[in-house]
Scaffold this motif. Sequence first.
Motif, mmCIF file in Angstrom:
data_model
loop_
_atom_site.group_PDB
_atom_site.id
_atom_site.type_symbol
_atom_site.label_atom_id
_atom_site.label_comp_id
_atom_site.label_asym_id
_atom_site.label_seq_id
_atom_site.Cartn_x
_atom_site.Cartn_y
_atom_site.Cartn_z
ATOM 1 N N MET B 559 -0.699 4.154 -22.774
ATOM 2 C CA MET B 559 -1.189 5.176 -21.844
ATOM 3 C C MET B 559 -0.611 6.550 -22.173
ATOM 4 O O MET B 559 -0.929 7.536 -21.512
ATOM 5 N N GLY B 560 0.280 6.579 -23.174
ATOM 6 C CA GLY B 560 0.839 7.854 -23.601
ATOM 7 C C GLY B 560 1.787 8.465 -22.598
ATOM 8 O O GLY B 560 1.922 9.685 -22.524
ATOM 9 N N LEU B 561 2.458 7.637 -21.789
ATOM 10 C CA LEU B 561 3.411 8.193 -20.831
ATOM 11 C C LEU B 561 4.621 8.731 -21.593
ATOM 12 O O LEU B 561 5.146 8.051 -22.468
ATOM 13 N N PRO B 562 5.055 9.960 -21.276
ATOM 14 C CA PRO B 562 6.258 10.491 -21.938
ATOM 15 C C PRO B 562 7.462 9.584 -21.690
ATOM 16 O O PRO B 562 7.485 8.812 -20.721
ATOM 17 N N ALA B 563 8.459 9.682 -22.559
ATOM 18 C CA ALA B 563 9.627 8.795 -22.476
ATOM 19 C C ALA B 563 10.327 8.920 -21.132
ATOM 20 O O ALA B 563 10.895 7.950 -20.621
ATOM 21 N N ASP B 564 10.301 10.120 -20.541
ATOM 22 C CA ASP B 564 11.044 10.311 -19.291
ATOM 23 C C ASP B 564 10.127 10.209 -18.067
ATOM 24 O O ASP B 564 10.524 10.570 -16.967
ATOM 25 N N ASP B 565 8.928 9.729 -18.256
ATOM 26 C CA ASP B 565 7.983 9.625 -17.126
ATOM 27 C C ASP B 565 8.529 8.640 -16.095
ATOM 28 O O ASP B 565 8.950 7.530 -16.443
ATOM 29 N N ASN B 566 8.527 9.052 -14.831
ATOM 30 C CA ASN B 566 9.137 8.167 -13.828
ATOM 31 C C ASN B 566 8.319 6.894 -13.596
ATOM 32 O O ASN B 566 8.798 5.950 -13.002
ATOM 33 N N ARG B 567 7.081 6.886 -14.099
ATOM 34 C CA ARG B 567 6.309 5.651 -13.964
ATOM 35 C C ARG B 567 6.793 4.564 -14.922
ATOM 36 O O ARG B 567 6.350 3.428 -14.858
ATOM 37 N N ARG B 568 7.704 4.938 -15.829
ATOM 38 C CA ARG B 568 8.340 3.923 -16.678
ATOM 39 C C ARG B 568 9.546 3.280 -15.990
ATOM 40 O O ARG B 568 10.136 2.342 -16.514
ATOM 41 N N THR B 569 9.924 3.823 -14.858
ATOM 42 C CA THR B 569 11.019 3.227 -14.092
ATOM 43 C C THR B 569 10.418 2.177 -13.158
ATOM 44 O O THR B 569 9.663 2.517 -12.256
ATOM 45 N N THR B 570 10.730 0.909 -13.420
ATOM 46 C CA THR B 570 9.977 -0.158 -12.767
ATOM 47 C C THR B 570 10.887 -1.142 -12.035
ATOM 48 O O THR B 570 12.098 -1.159 -12.248
ATOM 49 N N VAL B 571 10.242 -1.943 -11.204
ATOM 50 C CA VAL B 571 10.882 -3.132 -10.648
ATOM 51 C C VAL B 571 10.700 -4.221 -11.697
ATOM 52 O O VAL B 571 9.573 -4.512 -12.098
ATOM 53 N N ALA B 608 -18.187 -0.038 -14.992
ATOM 54 C CA ALA B 608 -17.745 0.747 -13.837
ATOM 55 C C ALA B 608 -17.019 -0.235 -12.925
ATOM 56 O O ALA B 608 -17.641 -0.994 -12.193
ATOM 57 N N ILE B 609 -15.689 -0.274 -13.050
ATOM 58 C CA ILE B 609 -14.922 -1.286 -12.316
ATOM 59 C C ILE B 609 -13.885 -0.624 -11.416
ATOM 60 O O ILE B 609 -13.445 0.498 -11.670
ATOM 61 N N PHE B 610 -13.530 -1.338 -10.369
ATOM 62 C CA PHE B 610 -12.441 -0.850 -9.522
ATOM 63 C C PHE B 610 -11.581 -2.014 -9.062
ATOM 64 O O PHE B 610 -11.991 -3.175 -9.119
ATOM 65 N N GLN B 611 -10.391 -1.666 -8.631
ATOM 66 C CA GLN B 611 -9.445 -2.664 -8.157
ATOM 67 C C GLN B 611 -8.528 -2.022 -7.131
ATOM 68 O O GLN B 611 -8.155 -0.856 -7.268
ATOM 69 N N THR B 612 -8.179 -2.769 -6.105
ATOM 70 C CA THR B 612 -7.121 -2.302 -5.217
ATOM 71 C C THR B 612 -5.926 -3.220 -5.399
ATOM 72 O O THR B 612 -6.082 -4.396 -5.715
ATOM 73 N N GLY B 613 -4.740 -2.700 -5.223
ATOM 74 C CA GLY B 613 -3.550 -3.527 -5.368
ATOM 75 C C GLY B 613 -2.308 -2.705 -5.105
ATOM 76 O O GLY B 613 -2.346 -1.467 -5.131
ATOM 77 N N LEU B 614 -1.206 -3.419 -4.852
ATOM 78 C CA LEU B 614 0.050 -2.726 -4.607
ATOM 79 C C LEU B 614 0.628 -2.245 -5.934
ATOM 80 O O LEU B 614 0.459 -2.896 -6.960
ATOM 81 N N VAL B 615 1.312 -1.118 -5.879
ATOM 82 C CA VAL B 615 2.170 -0.720 -6.999
ATOM 83 C C VAL B 615 3.602 -0.747 -6.477
ATOM 84 O O VAL B 615 3.840 -0.734 -5.266
ATOM 85 N N PHE B 616 4.540 -0.836 -7.388
ATOM 86 C CA PHE B 616 5.921 -1.127 -7.017
ATOM 87 C C PHE B 616 6.808 -0.005 -7.520
ATOM 88 O O PHE B 616 6.992 0.149 -8.730
ATOM 89 N N LEU B 617 7.321 0.787 -6.595
ATOM 90 C CA LEU B 617 8.059 1.989 -6.964
ATOM 91 C C LEU B 617 9.514 1.835 -6.539
ATOM 92 O O LEU B 617 9.809 1.789 -5.339
#
Lengths: 369, 857
Positions: B559-571, B608-617
Amino acid sequence: MSGPNTDYDPVEVTPLHAEEVERTRDEALTAFTEAADLAALQEAKVTYLGDKSPIVLANREIGALPPQARKEAGQRIGAARKAINEGFTSRLAVLEAAHEEQLLATERVDVTLPWHTPQLGARHPLSLISEQVADVFTALGWDVAEGPEVEAEWLNFDALNFQPDHPARQMQDTFFVEPAGSGKVLRTHTSPVQARSMLTRKPPIYVICPGRVFRTDELDATHTPVFYQVEGLVVDEGITLAHLKGTLDHFVVSMFGEGLEARLRPNFFPFTEPSAEVDLLCFVCRGASVGNPDRPCRTCGSEGWIEWGGCGVVNPRVLQANGIDTDRYSGFAFGMGLERTLMFRNGVEDMRDMVEGDVRFSRQFGMEI
Amino acid sequence: MRVPLSWLREYADLPDGVTGREVAEQLIRAGLEVETVEESDLTGPLVVGKVLTYENEPQKNGKTIRWCSLDIGKDEPQWVVCGAHNFEVGDLVVVVLPGAVLPGGFAISARKTYGHVSNGMICSSAELGLGDDGMHGIVVLEAGEATPGDDAIELLALRDDVLDIAVTPDRGYCLSIRGVAREAATAYGVELKDPADLALDGSGSGGYPVRVEDSEACSVFVTRTVTGIDAKALSPRWMQKRLLASGMRPISIGVDVTNYVMLELGQPIHGYDKGQLSGEIVVRRANAGEKLVTLDDQTRELDTEDLLITDDSGAIGVAGVMGGASTEISDATTDVVIEAAHFDPIVIARASRRHKLSSEASRRFEREVDPLLPRYAAQRVADLLAEYAGGTILPDETVVDTHPAPAPVNLRADHAARVAGAPITLEETVRHLESVGCTVEAAAADATAAPLAAGVHAPVLAAVGTTTVGTANVQADDLLTVTPPSWRPDLRDPNDFAEEAIRLFGFDNVPSILPAAPGGQGLTVSQKRRRRVATALVGAGLTEVVSYPFTGEADFDAMGLPADDNRRTTVKLVNPLSDEEPSMQTMLLATLLRTAERNVGRGATDLAIFQTGLVFLPKAETKPAPLPSVAHRPSDAEIQSLYDALPDQPLHIGVVLTGSLTPTGWWGKGRPAGWADAVQIGRVIASAVGAEPVVKNVELAPWHPGRCAEFSVDGKVVGHAGELHPKVCQAFGLPVRSSAVELDLDALIAAGPESIAAHPFSSYPVAKEDVALIVAADVAAADVQAALAEGAGELLESVRLFDVYTGEQIGEGKKSLAFALRFRAPDRTLKENEVADARQAAVQVAVDRFNAVQRVG
């Protein structure tokens, strides 16, 4: 033309002869009837109703008649004109209708052709069945309760009478959240929502809890590590096992109609005491595969019954841990897998179809299951 | 637990002719989970034969076959070819005759082989379905065990159904033939011959010296000694057969007997080679750093919580889990010390988990074993060793027993009826409790019941009647004092006893009553809005899918997230399914793009797809969740700290669009789905829940840096929509210019209105004005529109952008935006000058704010 002909002899003025008037009228009506299209009709109209038409010319002659003859001639001519006008109008209506019909006929299209605006999409059947279950129970006056998927171990296990070293806790194949000993897990069932309901609500409690749960199973035709459950919980005065059976019976009828059959058989769950397993007659073989090696059933493993879920009278220890006054209240709970429900309800044969996200799986359902 | 029917019949006097399947049906009703019933497919004729003659005949292939004549009890001998050589003339063997079917469906017929017609064959243990007996040849029966012509199926009990039972944790006693026989006997109402009902011949003292240092962890420890055994002796064939049928391999007489008794009684046994023991046996916890080589030749580092069996040499076994190699019974063993003990279930469970070692013994101890069994089990082992291994049982016996007697429990006589809401009479309740082994007495006058109330269904009360217990007449509201049997440690609470009475009463006999809930309010606002969003998206042609929420570095990189992207901090998970995906998703697209990839890979390029779901921050500070007591409700502070310890888990919605939105067709060219469709879907989602988002350009992975819209409500960013970065499309194998949306659905839903107040609308004529404004190319159309709306004042009914133009006429770096304005007053027809003034006021704000220039003509 000189002045009025006072010596008028009606017999001598031919256009005013009764025979001549009738002939002219009949000729006009024939011409209209024979006019094949609107243009021909228009032409005939000029001929028989135009300024130079015999009937109009004859009409002019009336004034030259002696007064005693005028009335008779006037009536004759008037009647003929009326008939010719009516003949024209009715033919005009016929030809106009025919013309329009012909025009519309040329505009015919093929209505089976496709169009480019998007078709209706589709819900995932797990969502639909989850909503259907919710609807069955909201119709009974229950609430739909929800909770998080990363859950406190205490709510997932301890509050539900799964003691720390009890084998039941090991049976559940739990995903643990880092670091080890964090006290957090991916919920292994929707039961922590029941604990949350008891901790936050006051009896009477009637809740249905659909949700996604996790166990460390490998994906195959009948197992998936991520799946959906629905659980029900009732805490009220005087609740018994009979109420549980009544609720499950209502649930089965609502979801499956007649025909498929459920059975309750004693089992063990830490959360309930007494506990029972809810089984459903196999939807594929309906039991015919049992003891019949020539007709093995892949779906039920030739057992005839498919495990649907568990249920029981809420263990009073669970009520205590969640702050319910056990002198006053008792309860029941039940839970089942929605994938499994979909499998025997809608004939889905492979669990993998439900979890891989292939749009073709959802699309065959549309917005209905 | 695998239960051969023949073994069950030995202790439960089941009716003649009942099949394994019928027994299974009854046991299921009694609450045992019988998973499968294996039915033997063996059919005869299979007879005992006596070897009359044989000729060794060497063959070209190097083998030597034997051409044998056998007495099978008929006038003429039976001639067969045999490849084995482990028999002599006069031996009794098992002969299968033409027409028979051996286990596995092998049909036997007379056939020509090695120049003879072989009329059947002499069977090996494996061929009979008895497993490999280690003989490397055919089965040779003991002399005198049978006579030629006898039916070997009956003789060897070859046709035996086997029930496989998944024993639930509360029914540890059913990990034995004894326990299952008890259930079967109860189910059929027949007599149970308790296999533990043995004559004890031990003296109760003087056995091998034992000292138990931790009597809570080890409450019973019994030893018997048998001397002079022939360790090389094979265990009898019937025992081997039962072990095999139960899923255990026969090994040697010493080992087989201990396993056999464990299966029969449920008491795990350990046998020590007495010659290898040195000094007193001490049962104690491990010392730090202690090690043990277990029977499976693994060296185990011991934990100080491990309960050990030790002697002067150190550890010789992890109690209840696995013995040590140094003292195990071998071919050279002559004297055996038999250990039968009772260990605490939790101590064993922990040790078993710690060493990742689940043994037959630990499985039973974890579920708690009958504490009265050890002396009887040790006796049974000694008896069998004496009988089949030629040993001598010493009367000396070690008995350490500090186990408390089972605690009696007081409960209302009608408790079972009240829990069930069924008319279970008091007489039935007492009878059922007694049949599971409880002692039932009328409670003392001053007894009280545990404060664990049960429900009740009114008609039930009238039907329970009265009963006589001992000499006392018992009424519904009298208390019973019930003492559970030694093998049912799970019976502790009134409801536990109620369950026993109800299951024997029959769940099928409990009535069915739908309880009346108080009036509800239906779905919550959030639940309703979620349904609306899904319905709106389906209406727009999107299809809902599901994906697993597991993700990892590969997805973030793709997804090309930068190394310091907070979305890389996971549970993260301690035990993920895959080491490559140890994280819980922080954004739905991490997993939805994979689902899109799978669909595109399967040929669905227009998606054309969609999904709902929890994300974990994860929260900034991660605390462990506490484990409060379960004796009562945790305090509010404890409950709060449970909730606080969890990561934030908002509900997101994700959308992926690929390929064409409109296909090419007879109407003309198709239209690809693009950034604008994604943004529009974001707006559709927002309006489905009544939220009014503000949209602006931002740069954010995984989107195209120039084509990403940020959505916010009430100043809070709630998600993004737009075209995916070309590299992201490539990484996920998606068509170029695929687009995606991800929004925080919880936040959008929360931004929706509580209720909507209706506005009146005017019936006076509308006045229409168009305005074209030239602004710098980087000015957002939405901002210009907002400026116009602001300036136009309250007469403005609507403003809509209808054209965007760039080109030479207006110069580089600029664009022309054309808006349609509609004006209307609520109470009058607008005059021309009023409209002109409002229009000018609108333009003026745009001019002031963006240096806009009105485009004329």
